[in-house]
Design a protein around this motif. Sequence first.
Motif, mmCIF file in Angstrom:
data_model
loop_
_atom_site.group_PDB
_atom_site.id
_atom_site.type_symbol
_atom_site.label_atom_id
_atom_site.label_comp_id
_atom_site.label_asym_id
_atom_site.label_seq_id
_atom_site.Cartn_x
_atom_site.Cartn_y
_atom_site.Cartn_z
ATOM 1 N N ILE A 63 37.748 -19.095 -86.651
ATOM 2 C CA ILE A 63 36.928 -18.545 -87.729
ATOM 3 C C ILE A 63 37.864 -18.256 -88.892
ATOM 4 C CG2 ILE A 63 35.375 -16.696 -88.455
ATOM 5 C CD1 ILE A 63 34.797 -16.188 -85.474
ATOM 6 N N SER A 64 37.578 -18.823 -90.040
ATOM 7 C CA SER A 64 38.449 -18.585 -91.192
ATOM 8 C C SER A 64 38.103 -17.257 -91.854
ATOM 9 C CB SER A 64 38.298 -19.721 -92.214
ATOM 10 O OG SER A 64 37.077 -19.580 -92.935
ATOM 11 N N ASP A 65 39.047 -16.722 -92.596
ATOM 12 C CA ASP A 65 38.751 -15.595 -93.462
ATOM 13 C C ASP A 65 37.913 -16.094 -94.633
ATOM 14 O OD1 ASP A 65 40.009 -13.638 -91.985
ATOM 15 O OD2 ASP A 65 41.959 -14.005 -92.908
ATOM 16 N N PRO A 66 37.259 -15.204 -95.367
ATOM 17 C CA PRO A 66 36.413 -15.637 -96.485
ATOM 18 C C PRO A 66 37.149 -16.544 -97.464
ATOM 19 C CG PRO A 66 36.048 -13.325 -96.038
ATOM 20 C CD PRO A 66 37.196 -13.740 -95.158
ATOM 21 N N ILE A 67 36.466 -17.599 -97.885
ATOM 22 C CA ILE A 67 37.005 -18.566 -98.842
ATOM 23 C C ILE A 67 36.259 -18.377 -100.158
ATOM 24 C CG2 ILE A 67 37.382 -21.012 -99.328
ATOM 25 C CD1 ILE A 67 37.016 -21.426 -96.223
ATOM 26 N N LYS A 68 36.995 -18.069 -101.213
ATOM 27 C CA LYS A 68 36.368 -17.840 -102.517
ATOM 28 C C LYS A 68 36.504 -19.076 -103.380
ATOM 29 C CE LYS A 68 35.810 -14.272 -106.016
ATOM 30 N NZ LYS A 68 36.199 -12.892 -106.426
ATOM 31 N N TYR A 69 35.395 -19.533 -103.952
ATOM 32 C CA TYR A 69 35.376 -20.728 -104.781
ATOM 33 C C TYR A 69 35.450 -20.342 -106.259
ATOM 34 C CZ TYR A 69 33.831 -22.722 -100.377
ATOM 35 O OH TYR A 69 33.765 -23.096 -99.067
ATOM 36 N N PRO A 70 35.804 -21.317 -107.115
ATOM 37 C CA PRO A 70 35.893 -21.015 -108.555
ATOM 38 C C PRO A 70 34.600 -20.443 -109.133
ATOM 39 C CG PRO A 70 36.904 -23.134 -108.078
ATOM 40 C CD PRO A 70 36.253 -22.684 -106.810
ATOM 41 N N THR A 71 33.475 -20.735 -108.508
ATOM 42 C CA THR A 71 32.179 -20.222 -108.991
ATOM 43 C C THR A 71 32.007 -18.741 -108.681
ATOM 44 O OG1 THR A 71 31.135 -20.852 -106.902
ATOM 45 C CG2 THR A 71 31.090 -22.470 -108.700
ATOM 46 N N GLY A 72 32.916 -18.200 -107.849
ATOM 47 C CA GLY A 72 32.800 -16.807 -107.437
ATOM 48 C C GLY A 72 32.107 -16.643 -106.095
ATOM 49 N N GLU A 73 31.488 -17.717 -105.587
ATOM 50 C CA GLU A 73 30.813 -17.667 -104.294
ATOM 51 C C GLU A 73 31.841 -17.647 -103.162
ATOM 52 O OE1 GLU A 73 26.655 -20.013 -105.191
ATOM 53 O OE2 GLU A 73 28.410 -21.188 -104.612
ATOM 54 N N GLU A 74 31.435 -17.081 -102.061
ATOM 55 C CA GLU A 74 32.300 -16.999 -100.890
ATOM 56 C C GLU A 74 31.560 -17.480 -99.647
ATOM 57 O OE1 GLU A 74 35.359 -13.267 -101.719
ATOM 58 O OE2 GLU A 74 33.754 -13.074 -100.258
ATOM 59 N N ASP A 75 32.296 -18.085 -98.732
ATOM 60 C CA ASP A 75 31.765 -18.331 -97.400
ATOM 61 C C ASP A 75 32.932 -18.370 -96.431
ATOM 62 O OD1 ASP A 75 32.939 -20.837 -97.582
ATOM 63 O OD2 ASP A 75 31.074 -21.906 -97.929
ATOM 64 N N PHE A 76 32.639 -18.627 -95.168
ATOM 65 C CA PHE A 76 33.700 -18.763 -94.183
ATOM 66 C C PHE A 76 33.394 -19.967 -93.305
ATOM 67 C CE2 PHE A 76 30.498 -16.019 -92.291
ATOM 68 C CZ PHE A 76 30.398 -16.472 -90.993
ATOM 69 N N ASN A 77 34.415 -20.455 -92.647
ATOM 70 C CA ASN A 77 34.297 -21.656 -91.826
ATOM 71 C C ASN A 77 34.411 -21.293 -90.348
ATOM 72 O OD1 ASN A 77 36.199 -23.893 -90.356
ATOM 73 N ND2 ASN A 77 34.652 -24.849 -91.623
ATOM 74 N N VAL A 78 33.562 -21.933 -89.530
ATOM 75 C CA VAL A 78 33.623 -21.757 -88.076
ATOM 76 C C VAL A 78 33.754 -23.137 -87.433
ATOM 77 C CG1 VAL A 78 32.540 -20.764 -86.030
ATOM 78 C CG2 VAL A 78 32.040 -19.797 -88.270
ATOM 79 N N TYR A 79 34.836 -23.332 -86.703
ATOM 80 C CA TYR A 79 35.044 -24.600 -86.005
ATOM 81 C C TYR A 79 34.655 -24.403 -84.548
ATOM 82 C CZ TYR A 79 37.433 -28.728 -84.149
ATOM 83 O OH TYR A 79 37.726 -29.909 -83.512
ATOM 84 N N ILE A 80 33.708 -25.228 -84.060
ATOM 85 C CA ILE A 80 33.216 -25.058 -82.695
ATOM 86 C C ILE A 80 33.390 -26.326 -81.870
ATOM 87 C CG2 ILE A 80 31.499 -23.392 -83.507
ATOM 88 C CD1 ILE A 80 29.350 -25.574 -82.924
ATOM 89 N N ARG A 81 33.490 -26.120 -80.558
ATOM 90 C CA ARG A 81 33.405 -27.222 -79.595
ATOM 91 C C ARG A 81 32.172 -26.967 -78.734
ATOM 92 N NH1 ARG A 81 39.206 -26.240 -78.416
ATOM 93 N NH2 ARG A 81 40.443 -27.692 -79.659
ATOM 94 N N TYR A 82 31.434 -28.038 -78.468
ATOM 95 C CA TYR A 82 30.265 -27.920 -77.597
ATOM 96 C C TYR A 82 30.538 -28.712 -76.334
ATOM 97 C CZ TYR A 82 25.511 -28.255 -75.825
ATOM 98 O OH TYR A 82 24.393 -28.180 -75.028
ATOM 99 N N TYR A 83 30.572 -28.028 -75.191
ATOM 100 C CA TYR A 83 30.916 -28.661 -73.924
ATOM 101 C C TYR A 83 29.676 -29.051 -73.119
ATOM 102 C CZ TYR A 83 35.783 -27.382 -74.675
ATOM 103 O OH TYR A 83 37.060 -27.278 -75.182
ATOM 104 N N GLY A 84 28.609 -29.376 -73.818
ATOM 105 C CA GLY A 84 27.411 -29.860 -73.144
ATOM 106 C C GLY A 84 27.375 -31.384 -73.204
ATOM 107 N N ASP A 85 26.177 -31.932 -73.113
ATOM 108 C CA ASP A 85 25.996 -33.377 -73.199
ATOM 109 C C ASP A 85 25.142 -33.683 -74.431
ATOM 110 O OD1 ASP A 85 25.901 -36.094 -72.725
ATOM 111 O OD2 ASP A 85 24.219 -35.942 -71.317
ATOM 112 N N PRO A 86 25.758 -34.279 -75.468
ATOM 113 C CA PRO A 86 27.123 -34.797 -75.502
ATOM 114 C C PRO A 86 28.122 -33.763 -75.997
ATOM 115 C CG PRO A 86 26.011 -35.434 -77.501
ATOM 116 C CD PRO A 86 24.993 -34.662 -76.686
ATOM 117 N N TYR A 87 29.400 -34.009 -75.702
ATOM 118 C CA TYR A 87 30.474 -33.175 -76.230
ATOM 119 C C TYR A 87 30.642 -33.468 -77.716
ATOM 120 C CZ TYR A 87 35.235 -31.635 -77.249
ATOM 121 O OH TYR A 87 36.325 -31.040 -77.816
ATOM 122 N N ILE A 88 30.678 -32.412 -78.522
ATOM 123 C CA ILE A 88 30.897 -32.587 -79.962
ATOM 124 C C ILE A 88 31.775 -31.455 -80.491
ATOM 125 C CG2 ILE A 88 28.696 -33.772 -80.399
ATOM 126 C CD1 ILE A 88 27.683 -31.089 -81.605
#
Length: 250
Positions: A63-88
């Motif tokens: 999970i990333s810390d908040p990312i601030k864009y030049p527009t002033g908006e913020e969000d954060f990134n979540v990288y996930i693995r899914y171990y079901g069928d199919p794996y993604i």
Amino acid sequence: MKNKKRVMLGAIPLVLLLLVGVIWMNNGFGNWSERNREEIEENVKRYVARYKLDPDKVEIVSISDPIKYPTGEEDFNVYIRYYGDPYITVDLYGNTDTLSIRDPDERIATSVFNELYLQARYDELSPTIDYLKSQEIVDPLRPKSEQIQYFQTSVGVDPQINGEIRETFKSGDDLEDLKAYIEKNLDKLKRLDTDIDIVGEKEGIDEIEASKLEEKLKALLPRSNYYAEIGVRDISTGESEGLFKMIRVP
């Protein structure tokens, strides 16, 4: 002397407070992503369930810390693995105020589709998969237990079918409608899938072995264009050892 002692004693609580603060930060408790991890994980599970995936099979990789864009908006990134069928594996985004999860390009749907499509072509791809395994080449992007190894496709983002994929994905209570769509349109999908990646890791593949590997792949692969990335590459220098080139199978 007494005044100096008072000054020193008065400074002790401040020093202790600073020391506690340093320890607090070093232990991760002051980190934004760690403070909010539990709620973010729950939001991710609720989000993937909307896409017919089992929330109990989701792993939060980062999970990333908040990312601030030049527009002033913020969000954060979540990288996930899914171990079901199919794996993604998927990158999701979240609102820093509400911690709600979003996937603006619906990459979950596309990633699931791409893996199911490769599964539908397993009989064609299995000779190559078996050969690469016999050469002790490892797929760095999937668990060893997965049926599909080495092959990567982005056909699901093709504008000719992407809208159909999203609509089909939303129908029904499971992934059976999407699997049926793939089976019905498999010939069309193969024609659209003109560039497929083959990714594998192995050290010590010299030029002679790479040439032999290329010829063997040409004999095994179904007709298409492939970009092979088999060997090892130093990201910092860009230097590579192995087979890193386009392979065209007419």
